[in-house]
Design an enzyme around this catalytic site. Structure first.
Site, PDB file in Angstrom:
ATOM      1  N   LYS A   1      -4.101 -10.457  -7.508  1.00 60.29           N
ATOM      2  CA  LYS A   1      -5.520 -10.808  -7.104  1.00 60.29           C
ATOM      3  C   LYS A   1      -6.656  -9.814  -7.294  1.00 60.29           C
ATOM      4  CE  LYS A   1      -5.250  -7.873  -2.730  1.00 60.29           C
ATOM      5  NZ  LYS A   1      -5.849  -7.719  -1.258  1.00 60.29           N
TER       6      LYS A   1
ATOM      7  N   LYS B   1       0.976  -1.146  -0.052  1.00 64.30           N
ATOM      8  CA  LYS B   1      -0.128   0.006   0.028  1.00 64.30           C
ATOM      9  C   LYS B   1       1.044   1.304  -0.068  1.00 64.30           C
ATOM     10  CE  LYS B   1      -4.365  -2.087   1.742  1.00 64.30           C
ATOM     11  NZ  LYS B   1      -5.077  -2.250   2.831  1.00 64.30           N
TER      12      LYS B   1
ATOM     13  N   LYS C   1     -10.629  -3.960  -5.175  1.00 62.82           N
ATOM     14  CA  LYS C   1     -11.336  -2.974  -5.320  1.00 62.82           C
ATOM     15  C   LYS C   1     -10.987  -1.823  -5.777  1.00 62.82           C
ATOM     16  CE  LYS C   1     -13.593  -4.026  -0.949  1.00 62.82           C
ATOM     17  NZ  LYS C   1     -12.672  -3.862   0.208  1.00 62.82           N
TER      18      LYS C   1
HETATM   19  P1  TYM Z   1     -11.091  -6.242   2.358  1.00 64.41           P
HETATM   20  O1  TYM Z   1     -12.051  -5.435   2.521  1.00 64.41           O
HETATM   21  O2  TYM Z   1      -9.855  -6.117   1.477  1.00 64.41           O
HETATM   22  O3  TYM Z   1     -11.629  -7.550   2.015  1.00 64.41           O
HETATM   23  C1  TYM Z   1     -12.816  -8.293   2.381  1.00 64.41           C
HETATM   24  C2  TYM Z   1     -12.441  -9.815   2.453  1.00 64.41           C
HETATM   25  O4  TYM Z   1     -12.588 -10.200   1.177  1.00 64.41           O
HETATM   26  C3  TYM Z   1     -11.310 -11.071   1.037  1.00 64.41           C
HETATM   27  N1  TYM Z   1     -10.660 -10.778  -0.270  1.00 64.41           N
HETATM   28  C4  TYM Z   1     -10.478 -11.726  -1.196  1.00 64.41           C
HETATM   29  N2  TYM Z   1     -10.741 -13.116  -1.122  1.00 64.41           N
HETATM   30  C5  TYM Z   1     -10.527 -13.901  -2.198  1.00 64.41           C
HETATM   31  N3  TYM Z   1      -9.800 -13.204  -3.555  1.00 64.41           N
HETATM   32  C6  TYM Z   1      -9.513 -11.888  -3.408  1.00 64.41           C
HETATM   33  N4  TYM Z   1      -9.236 -11.322  -4.478  1.00 64.41           N
HETATM   34  C7  TYM Z   1     -10.032 -11.007  -2.363  1.00 64.41           C
HETATM   35  N5  TYM Z   1      -9.941  -9.803  -1.972  1.00 64.41           N
HETATM   36  C8  TYM Z   1     -10.367  -9.665  -1.059  1.00 64.41           C
HETATM   37  C9  TYM Z   1     -10.309 -10.521   2.103  1.00 64.41           C
HETATM   38  O5  TYM Z   1      -9.642 -11.475   2.375  1.00 64.41           O
HETATM   39  C10 TYM Z   1     -11.402 -10.455   3.295  1.00 64.41           C
HETATM   40  O6  TYM Z   1     -11.587 -11.333   3.865  1.00 64.41           O
HETATM   41  N6  TYM Z   1      -8.437  -5.582   6.560  1.00 64.41           N
HETATM   42  C11 TYM Z   1      -9.496  -6.229   6.008  1.00 64.41           C
HETATM   43  C12 TYM Z   1     -10.845  -5.833   6.651  1.00 64.41           C
HETATM   44  C13 TYM Z   1     -10.846  -6.156   8.036  1.00 64.41           C
HETATM   45  C14 TYM Z   1     -11.078  -7.288   8.820  1.00 64.41           C
HETATM   46  C15 TYM Z   1     -10.976  -6.846  10.383  1.00 64.41           C
HETATM   47  C16 TYM Z   1     -11.363  -8.612   8.369  1.00 64.41           C
HETATM   48  C17 TYM Z   1     -10.762  -4.911   8.785  1.00 64.41           C
HETATM   49  N7  TYM Z   1     -10.701  -5.610  10.163  1.00 64.41           N
HETATM   50  C18 TYM Z   1     -11.051  -8.058  11.099  1.00 64.41           C
HETATM   51  C19 TYM Z   1     -11.271  -9.726   9.283  1.00 64.41           C
HETATM   52  C20 TYM Z   1     -11.297  -9.303  10.615  1.00 64.41           C
HETATM   53  C21 TYM Z   1      -9.760  -6.007   4.596  1.00 64.41           C
HETATM   54  O7  TYM Z   1      -9.230  -5.071   3.902  1.00 64.41           O
HETATM   55  O8  TYM Z   1     -10.674  -6.581   3.913  1.00 64.41           O
END
Ligand code: TYM
Length: 337
Positions: free
Chosen positions: A197, A115, A200
């Site tokens: 991957k 990032k 968003k």
């Molecule tokens: P975020 O918002 O990037 O993504 C949400 C969830 O989607 C999964 N994910 C994917 N899985 C498979 N293939 C992909 N290309 C892909 N892109 C994203 C992520 O692994 C995630 O499970 N830091 C976290 C949000 C968060 C969180 C937490 C999660 C904040 N606090 C506490 C669990 C527990 C995040 O940025 O996810």
């Protein structure tokens, strides 16, 4: 005596509309787990402000992601669904944990490095301590399982280390959470650059399929998906040349509930063009119900507002107890109420 249900917890950032990776990698599991476990899911808006976020977009996308969770099948009277910033205990525990997290451990985080490269003008302190806030999110609720995609596993490891370190220093305070992933869909790849991957924030319009994309858009994106020149629908694990077709097969299997072997034999002798169209169609069909329910729920502002309020209250009641315990353990003085 009735056994207490295990607890599942997870979050998603509202940096954009959730995409197919979020859905297949995490959110679909959230729905399944919510039937069996005491589940808490939240919109991680505090995490999103570590990136360059337009305030109006942040507000809009927080609401959109919240409504989408309900549209996907999370029932707000059975599970706890909320917005992270509505529960101040996340920030309060984050500060405590910041003081017990070594700088060196945070500087090894690959997401921080990635990032920082993406936003070199805005390498803020929040971006650096992001995993500590995430640890607070999880540990506040004494979660047993955290359903995430593979990219979050390193962050989860930090949450476990932090919990273990704190417990070691001050006696048992936090439960050590386990990750919960679906191996076949734990990393959905970009349709345009399949060794990256799906994300968003990808600037390539064809790389990411969003859960609220219209049918024609979904099909168009799949038709343009990058594959290889072999033109044979066969899955080859770990072969970089097959990353595109492997990804399409994984997505197809996830929506049709077919195995890889069944899919390969179904498509034997047929070309990529036909297969890409079929993947687009099964995805569009699979997302249709969610989209319809999303549209229905979005128009009921009163109901959504009630869900937001109840979710925050339910979450705060649990979070408050863990926070008080952690504050007491480190020696913060309480005042008699
Ligand atoms: P975020 O918002 O990037 O993504 C949400 C969830 O989607 C999964 N994910 C994917 N899985 C498979 N293939 C992909 N290309 C892909 N892109 C994203 C992520 O692994 C995630 O499970 N830091 C976290 C949000 C968060 C969180 C937490 C999660 C904040 N606090 C506490 C669990 C527990 C995040 O940025 O996810």
């Amino acid at each position: 005596m009735q056994e207490q249900k295990k607890r599942a917890l997870s979050g998603i950032q509202p940096t954009n509309t959730p995409h197919l990776g979020n859905y297949l990698g995490a959110m679909r599991n959230w729905v399944t787990l919510s039937r069996e476990f005491d589940a808490l899911y939240f919109i991680a808006d505090l995490h999103s402000i570590t990136a360059d976020m337009n305030p109006a977009m942040l507000r809009k996308q927080t609401l959109e992601s919240f409504v989408l969770l309900l549209a996907m099948g999370i029932e707000p009277d059975k599970s706890t669904v909320f917005v992270q910033s509505h529960v101040p205990a996340h920030c309060e525990l984050c500060w405590l944990l910041n003081c017990y997290t070594p700088y060196g451990e945070l500087s090894r985080m690959t997401q921080f490095k990635d990032k920082s490269k993406k936003q070199p003008e805005n390498i803020n302190a929040g971006l650096f301590t992001y995993p500590v806030l995430m640890a607070a999110d999880i540990l506040l609720y004494q979660a047993d399982y955290v359903p995430v995609g593979i990219d979050q596993k390193q962050h989860l490891e930090i949450a476990r280390n932090t919990a273990a370190r704190f417990n070691g220093a001050f006696s048992e305070t936090f439960k050590l959470p386990e990750p919960y992933t679906s191996p076949a869909t734990a990393k959905i790849m970009s349709l345009a650059v399949p060794d990256k991957k799906m994300s968003k924030s990808d600037s390539n319009q064809n790389a990411t399929v969003f859960v609220l994309d219209e049918r024609d858009t979904i099909i168009r994106k799949f038709k343009r998906a990058v594959t290889d020149s072999e033109a044979q629908v066969s899955y080859r694990e770990g072969d970089p040349n097959k990353a595109g077709i492997n990804n399409l097969i994984s997505i197809y299997c996830a929506f049709t509930e077919k195995t890889i072997v069944q899919t390969e034999s179904e498509w034997q002798g047929k070309g990529y063009g036909e297969f890409k169209l079929a993947v687009g169609e099964v995805v569009a069909d699979g997302l249709k119900d969610i989209q319809e329910k999303y549209n229905r729920l979005s128009s009921d502002k009163q109901y959504i507002n009630d869900c937001l309020k109840t979710g925050a209250q339910k979450a705060a009641a649990i979070a408050k107890r863990t926070l008080a315990k952690a504050q007491r353990k480190v020696g913060l003085m309480a005042v008699d109420s």
